[in-house]
Design a protein around this motif. Structure first.
Motif, PDB file in Angstrom:
ATOM      1  N   VAL A  52     -49.992 -11.264  23.962  1.00 51.77           N
ATOM      2  CA  VAL A  52     -50.022 -10.011  23.202  1.00 51.77           C
ATOM      3  C   VAL A  52     -50.865 -10.170  21.937  1.00 51.77           C
ATOM      4  O   VAL A  52     -51.742  -9.332  21.629  1.00 51.77           O
ATOM      5  CB  VAL A  52     -48.585  -9.561  22.859  1.00 51.77           C
ATOM      6  N   PHE A  53     -50.634 -11.237  21.181  1.00 52.79           N
ATOM      7  CA  PHE A  53     -51.380 -11.433  19.938  1.00 52.79           C
ATOM      8  C   PHE A  53     -52.853 -11.743  20.205  1.00 52.79           C
ATOM      9  O   PHE A  53     -53.719 -11.378  19.400  1.00 52.79           O
ATOM     10  CB  PHE A  53     -50.741 -12.554  19.116  1.00 52.79           C
ATOM     11  N   THR A  54     -53.154 -12.401  21.326  1.00 58.95           N
ATOM     12  CA  THR A  54     -54.555 -12.668  21.666  1.00 58.95           C
ATOM     13  C   THR A  54     -55.291 -11.373  21.976  1.00 58.95           C
ATOM     14  O   THR A  54     -56.443 -11.182  21.559  1.00 58.95           O
ATOM     15  CB  THR A  54     -54.631 -13.625  22.861  1.00 58.95           C
ATOM     16  N   VAL A  55     -54.639 -10.473  22.709  1.00 57.40           N
ATOM     17  CA  VAL A  55     -55.250  -9.169  22.985  1.00 57.40           C
ATOM     18  C   VAL A  55     -55.459  -8.397  21.685  1.00 57.40           C
ATOM     19  O   VAL A  55     -56.495  -7.743  21.489  1.00 57.40           O
ATOM     20  CB  VAL A  55     -54.374  -8.370  23.977  1.00 57.40           C
ATOM     21  N   ALA A  56     -54.500  -8.482  20.757  1.00 57.71           N
ATOM     22  CA  ALA A  56     -54.649  -7.816  19.458  1.00 57.71           C
ATOM     23  C   ALA A  56     -55.820  -8.411  18.675  1.00 57.71           C
ATOM     24  O   ALA A  56     -56.589  -7.676  18.037  1.00 57.71           O
ATOM     25  CB  ALA A  56     -53.351  -7.937  18.661  1.00 57.71           C
ATOM     26  N   ALA A  57     -55.967  -9.748  18.717  1.00 57.49           N
ATOM     27  CA  ALA A  57     -57.089 -10.387  18.023  1.00 57.49           C
ATOM     28  C   ALA A  57     -58.419  -9.970  18.643  1.00 57.49           C
ATOM     29  O   ALA A  57     -59.403  -9.732  17.935  1.00 57.49           O
ATOM     30  CB  ALA A  57     -56.933 -11.912  18.077  1.00 57.49           C
ATOM     31  N   LEU A  58     -58.453  -9.862  19.979  1.00 56.85           N
ATOM     32  CA  LEU A  58     -59.684  -9.421  20.650  1.00 56.85           C
ATOM     33  C   LEU A  58     -60.018  -7.978  20.279  1.00 56.85           C
ATOM     34  O   LEU A  58     -61.193  -7.645  20.049  1.00 56.85           O
ATOM     35  CB  LEU A  58     -59.520  -9.566  22.159  1.00 56.85           C
ATOM     36  N   ALA A  77     -65.718 -15.869  14.015  1.00 54.30           N
ATOM     37  CA  ALA A  77     -64.964 -16.970  13.405  1.00 54.30           C
ATOM     38  C   ALA A  77     -63.485 -16.602  13.277  1.00 54.30           C
ATOM     39  O   ALA A  77     -62.605 -17.418  13.557  1.00 54.30           O
ATOM     40  CB  ALA A  77     -65.555 -17.316  12.040  1.00 54.30           C
ATOM     41  N   GLU A  78     -63.215 -15.370  12.850  1.00 56.45           N
ATOM     42  CA  GLU A  78     -61.821 -14.935  12.734  1.00 56.45           C
ATOM     43  C   GLU A  78     -61.126 -14.934  14.090  1.00 56.45           C
ATOM     44  O   GLU A  78     -59.951 -15.311  14.195  1.00 56.45           O
ATOM     45  CB  GLU A  78     -61.773 -13.544  12.105  1.00 56.45           C
ATOM     46  N   LEU A  79     -61.847 -14.509  15.129  1.00 54.33           N
ATOM     47  CA  LEU A  79     -61.264 -14.513  16.473  1.00 54.33           C
ATOM     48  C   LEU A  79     -60.905 -15.931  16.908  1.00 54.33           C
ATOM     49  O   LEU A  79     -59.818 -16.174  17.453  1.00 54.33           O
ATOM     50  CB  LEU A  79     -62.244 -13.886  17.472  1.00 54.33           C
ATOM     51  N   PHE A  80     -61.798 -16.890  16.655  1.00 52.57           N
ATOM     52  CA  PHE A  80     -61.520 -18.265  17.067  1.00 52.57           C
ATOM     53  C   PHE A  80     -60.398 -18.880  16.241  1.00 52.57           C
ATOM     54  O   PHE A  80     -59.653 -19.728  16.749  1.00 52.57           O
ATOM     55  CB  PHE A  80     -62.796 -19.107  16.979  1.00 52.57           C
ATOM     56  N   VAL A  81     -60.281 -18.487  14.983  1.00 49.70           N
ATOM     57  CA  VAL A  81     -59.147 -18.972  14.185  1.00 49.70           C
ATOM     58  C   VAL A  81     -57.841 -18.456  14.787  1.00 49.70           C
ATOM     59  O   VAL A  81     -56.862 -19.200  14.921  1.00 49.70           O
ATOM     60  CB  VAL A  81     -59.299 -18.533  12.717  1.00 49.70           C
ATOM     61  N   TRP A  82     -57.816 -17.179  15.150  1.00 50.83           N
ATOM     62  CA  TRP A  82     -56.643 -16.611  15.820  1.00 50.83           C
ATOM     63  C   TRP A  82     -56.326 -17.383  17.094  1.00 50.83           C
ATOM     64  O   TRP A  82     -55.160 -17.730  17.355  1.00 50.83           O
ATOM     65  CB  TRP A  82     -56.901 -15.141  16.153  1.00 50.83           C
ATOM     66  N   VAL A  83     -57.353 -17.629  17.906  1.00 54.38           N
ATOM     67  CA  VAL A  83     -57.146 -18.321  19.183  1.00 54.38           C
ATOM     68  C   VAL A  83     -56.601 -19.729  18.955  1.00 54.38           C
ATOM     69  O   VAL A  83     -55.691 -20.186  19.660  1.00 54.38           O
ATOM     70  CB  VAL A  83     -58.465 -18.363  19.988  1.00 54.38           C
ATOM     71  N   GLN A  84     -57.154 -20.429  17.961  1.00 57.13           N
ATOM     72  CA  GLN A  84     -56.677 -21.780  17.662  1.00 57.13           C
ATOM     73  C   GLN A  84     -55.207 -21.770  17.265  1.00 57.13           C
ATOM     74  O   GLN A  84     -54.410 -22.588  17.745  1.00 57.13           O
ATOM     75  CB  GLN A  84     -57.516 -22.401  16.540  1.00 57.13           C
ATOM     76  N   VAL A  85     -54.834 -20.867  16.365  1.00 56.81           N
ATOM     77  CA  VAL A  85     -53.455 -20.824  15.890  1.00 56.81           C
ATOM     78  C   VAL A  85     -52.505 -20.451  17.024  1.00 56.81           C
ATOM     79  O   VAL A  85     -51.458 -21.091  17.219  1.00 56.81           O
ATOM     80  CB  VAL A  85     -53.324 -19.831  14.720  1.00 56.81           C
ATOM     81  N   LEU A  86     -52.849 -19.428  17.794  1.00 57.62           N
ATOM     82  CA  LEU A  86     -51.965 -18.990  18.883  1.00 57.62           C
ATOM     83  C   LEU A  86     -51.875 -20.044  19.980  1.00 57.62           C
ATOM     84  O   LEU A  86     -50.795 -20.315  20.516  1.00 57.62           O
ATOM     85  CB  LEU A  86     -52.478 -17.665  19.464  1.00 57.62           C
ATOM     86  N   HIS A  87     -53.006 -20.654  20.302  1.00 54.18           N
ATOM     87  CA  HIS A  87     -53.014 -21.641  21.388  1.00 54.18           C
ATOM     88  C   HIS A  87     -52.241 -22.900  21.020  1.00 54.18           C
ATOM     89  O   HIS A  87     -51.753 -23.619  21.896  1.00 54.18           O
ATOM     90  CB  HIS A  87     -54.456 -21.996  21.738  1.00 54.18           C
TER      91      HIS A  87
END
Length: 199
Positions: A52-58, A77-87
């Protein structure tokens, strides 16, 4: 450590604020601990929340790119930071750690695109010093998992001389590649410029 270095590099280049980078590193550490603690569990609820949060970040990334289509580096960069934290909250296998390393390399490359001096090479060396041991242990774990004789699949521990030799070879290879690209890249003749390249 490699992921934390990539986030610190973004803050150093002004892509993100130091507060965001510090909070991201804290959440990454928390996520890695939680992922290790729950590594033998299915984590269905965590996977659903991450999705859910990954779709929101996208969606946020696409919105920012739509509003500012000329330079998508900061939204990326913000998207990849989100992905790193969520992953980081779901890393049950070694290949998931490898994915985090690849994402951190992309973040370092994004930070490097904002760098204006060769001092950024220090950040690259720091990232390599953290990423190479991680890749070694990931490969060692993979070999032990695939081998029917784990004791024979064990890799020799790296020596300081071997690590320094590898770092020197990487720096030399990157330098030669950069010189080769610079030598063959076409250049615009300055005598043809009649006006400044901006209005």
């Amino acid at each position: 450590a490699a992921v934390s270095i990539s986030l610190a590099a973004l803050a150093q280049q002004g892509v993100t604020t130091p507060q965001v980078a510090t909070l991201s590193i804290f959440l990454l550490t928390l996520g890695y601990i939680a992922s290790w603690w729950r590594r033998y569990r299915p984590n269905i609820a965590a996977k659903l929340l991450i999705m859910v949060f990954t779709v929101a970040a996208l969606a946020s990334f696409l919105r920012q790119v739509y509003l500012q289509p000329y330079d998508p580096r900061i939204p990326l960069a913000e998207l990849f930071v989100w992905v790193q934290v969520l992953h980081s909250f779901d890393l049950p296998r070694a290949k998931d750690l490898l994915l985090s390393l690849v994402s951190s390399l992309i973040l370092v490359a994004l930070a490097g695109s904002f760098a204006l001096s060769a001092s950024f090479g220090v950040v690259i060396l720091l990232w390599l010093s953290a990423a190479l041991p991680a890749m070694y242990f990931i490969q060692a774990s993979r070999l032990r998992f695939l081998s029917s004789r784990p004791d024979r699949a064990a890799m020799r521990p790296p020596t300081l001389k071997g690590v320094l030799t590898m770092l020197l070879a990487l720096v030399l290879a990157v330098s030669l590649a950069g010189l080769a690209v610079g030598a063959f890249m076409p250049r615009i003749n300055a005598s043809y410029l009649r006006s400044l390249p901006f209005s």
